[in-house]
Design a protein around this motif. Structure first.
Motif, mmCIF file in Angstrom:
data_model
loop_
_atom_site.group_PDB
_atom_site.id
_atom_site.type_symbol
_atom_site.label_atom_id
_atom_site.label_comp_id
_atom_site.label_asym_id
_atom_site.label_seq_id
_atom_site.Cartn_x
_atom_site.Cartn_y
_atom_site.Cartn_z
ATOM 1 N N PHE A 212 0.837 -1.206 0.000
ATOM 2 C CA PHE A 212 0.000 0.000 0.000
ATOM 3 C C PHE A 212 0.871 1.255 0.000
ATOM 4 O O PHE A 212 0.644 2.198 -0.770
ATOM 5 C CB PHE A 212 -0.916 -0.007 1.227
ATOM 6 N N LEU A 213 1.888 1.278 0.864
ATOM 7 C CA LEU A 213 2.752 2.443 0.963
ATOM 8 C C LEU A 213 3.568 2.652 -0.306
ATOM 9 O O LEU A 213 3.798 3.799 -0.722
ATOM 10 C CB LEU A 213 3.684 2.294 2.171
ATOM 11 N N LEU A 214 4.008 1.559 -0.940
ATOM 12 C CA LEU A 214 4.762 1.684 -2.186
ATOM 13 C C LEU A 214 3.900 2.266 -3.305
ATOM 14 O O LEU A 214 4.396 2.996 -4.167
ATOM 15 C CB LEU A 214 5.311 0.318 -2.611
ATOM 16 N N GLU A 215 2.611 1.941 -3.298
ATOM 17 C CA GLU A 215 1.717 2.474 -4.322
ATOM 18 C C GLU A 215 1.371 3.939 -4.065
ATOM 19 O O GLU A 215 1.304 4.738 -4.998
ATOM 20 C CB GLU A 215 0.432 1.639 -4.378
ATOM 21 N N ARG A 216 1.138 4.289 -2.795
ATOM 22 C CA ARG A 216 0.694 5.642 -2.456
ATOM 23 C C ARG A 216 1.850 6.626 -2.312
ATOM 24 O O ARG A 216 1.699 7.815 -2.611
ATOM 25 C CB ARG A 216 -0.113 5.600 -1.158
ATOM 26 N N PHE A 217 2.988 6.162 -1.793
ATOM 27 C CA PHE A 217 4.122 7.051 -1.517
ATOM 28 C C PHE A 217 5.390 6.429 -2.101
ATOM 29 O O PHE A 217 6.353 6.148 -1.384
ATOM 30 C CB PHE A 217 4.270 7.261 -0.007
ATOM 31 N N THR A 218 5.374 6.254 -3.417
ATOM 32 C CA THR A 218 6.419 5.492 -4.092
ATOM 33 C C THR A 218 7.822 6.030 -3.829
ATOM 34 O O THR A 218 8.716 5.293 -3.392
ATOM 35 C CB THR A 218 6.166 5.463 -5.608
ATOM 36 N N HIS A 219 8.042 7.307 -4.087
ATOM 37 C CA HIS A 219 9.394 7.862 -3.990
ATOM 38 C C HIS A 219 9.867 7.922 -2.538
ATOM 39 O O HIS A 219 11.052 7.665 -2.260
ATOM 40 C CB HIS A 219 9.447 9.247 -4.626
ATOM 41 N N ALA A 220 8.973 8.234 -1.627
ATOM 42 C CA ALA A 220 9.350 8.250 -0.202
ATOM 43 C C ALA A 220 9.723 6.846 0.263
ATOM 44 O O ALA A 220 10.690 6.670 1.020
ATOM 45 C CB ALA A 220 8.202 8.803 0.642
ATOM 46 N N MET A 221 8.978 5.845 -0.187
ATOM 47 C CA MET A 221 9.283 4.471 0.202
ATOM 48 C C MET A 221 10.615 4.018 -0.381
ATOM 49 O O MET A 221 11.384 3.309 0.274
ATOM 50 C CB MET A 221 8.160 3.536 -0.238
ATOM 51 N N PHE A 222 10.908 4.424 -1.616
ATOM 52 C CA PHE A 222 12.210 4.081 -2.196
ATOM 53 C C PHE A 222 13.337 4.758 -1.417
ATOM 54 O O PHE A 222 14.414 4.173 -1.234
ATOM 55 C CB PHE A 222 12.275 4.468 -3.665
#
Length: 272
Positions: A212-222
């Motif tokens: 969910f977090l990778l989909e919603r906050f992709t760049h922050a998660m990376f």
């Protein structure tokens, strides 16, 4: 069935046996991280049949490795600790350029992404100075230690899915690592079942949250993922090896790890 996932599970299983090395990082090296999260969360839904062909061979590879190689890893860490750790250092360092390309760091990262990356990396690196809990090896279950082992398995599995965070290191910090390795090497089924149940529950919860977090906050998660991977280098680093054979073996192991990571990165299709 995707039977090639057996060898992928084999590599992830070996990494999960070593404190400081993340199975999530290995999944990134193999180019299956996103799909792994999707398959785990999707397996516990009405569409579970769609994911069984991916997960079953992977699970077989991981399970066989945990059972067959727990003694081998224990031997390597006791008799050749530095070369073993340097090999995995090479793997971890080698995956950073690959993830950076996936994240499009130069194009997509802003100043606050780099700040987040540094904060997360520093936070994980600081755990290298935390003294692991010193507890005896648990060989029989009580009501109290059953709950503790279940929760430790839960925490460890949530860490396993985060690149850079080692599930084994979390178990080490909680004082359960020696118990887990002993249970695997001696086939202590009750202990394995309790820790395994915690691992399964942790996988279900954390895979959905991370996806969910990778989909919603992709760049922050990376940014977080790269920070975790860089921070784990300080956790694993065993110090400068002695001159002579230990030094040569460690250098060769480091270079081998870098080469292996590059081979997998080159063969992996982009997952983003």
């Amino acid at each position: 069935m995707e039977w090639k996932n057996i060898y992928r599970g084999f590599l992830m299983g070996i990494s999960d046996l070593i404190p400081g090395v993340s199975g999530g990082t290995i999944a990134f090296i193999l180019g299956i991280y996103d799909r792994l999260l999707l398959a785990i969360s999707g397996f516990f839904s009405r569409e579970w049949k769609k994911h069984i062909g991916f997960l079953l061979p992977l699970g077989i590879g991981i399970g066989l490795t945990l059972l067959l190689f727990s003694r081998v890893i224990d031997f390597l860490l006791k008799d050749y600790p530095q070369p073993t750790q340097f090999f995995f250092l090479g793997l971890i360092i080698g995956v950073v350029p690959y993830i950076s390309r996936q994240a499009g760091v130069q194009k997509n990262f802003k100043i606050w992404h780099f700040i987040l990356l540094l904060i997360v990396g520093a936070a994980l690196a600081s755990t290298a100075f935390i003294k692991p809990a010193e507890t005896g090896i648990i060989t029989s279950l009580t009501a109290q230690n059953t709950i503790g082992l279940f929760l430790a398995g839960w925490a460890g599995s949530m860490a396993m899915l985060l690149p850079g965070v080692s599930g084994s290191f979390v178990l080490l910090l909680l004082g359960v690592y020696a118990t887990a390795i002993n249970a695997l090497s001696t086939l202590n089924i009750p202990i394995i079942i309790v820790i395994g149940a915690g691992v399964i529950v942790g996988f279900i919860v954390s895979s959905r949250a991370i996806h969910f977090l990778l989909e919603r906050f992709t760049h922050a998660m990376f940014a977080i993922i790269i920070g975790l991977i860089l921070g784990s280098v300080f956790v694993i680093y065993p110090g400068i090896p002695e001159s002579g054979t230990p030094f040569v073996m460690s250098v060769i192991a480091l270079i081998t790890g870098l080469i292996v990571a590059n081979m997998f990165n080159s063969a992996s299709a982009p997952t983003k």
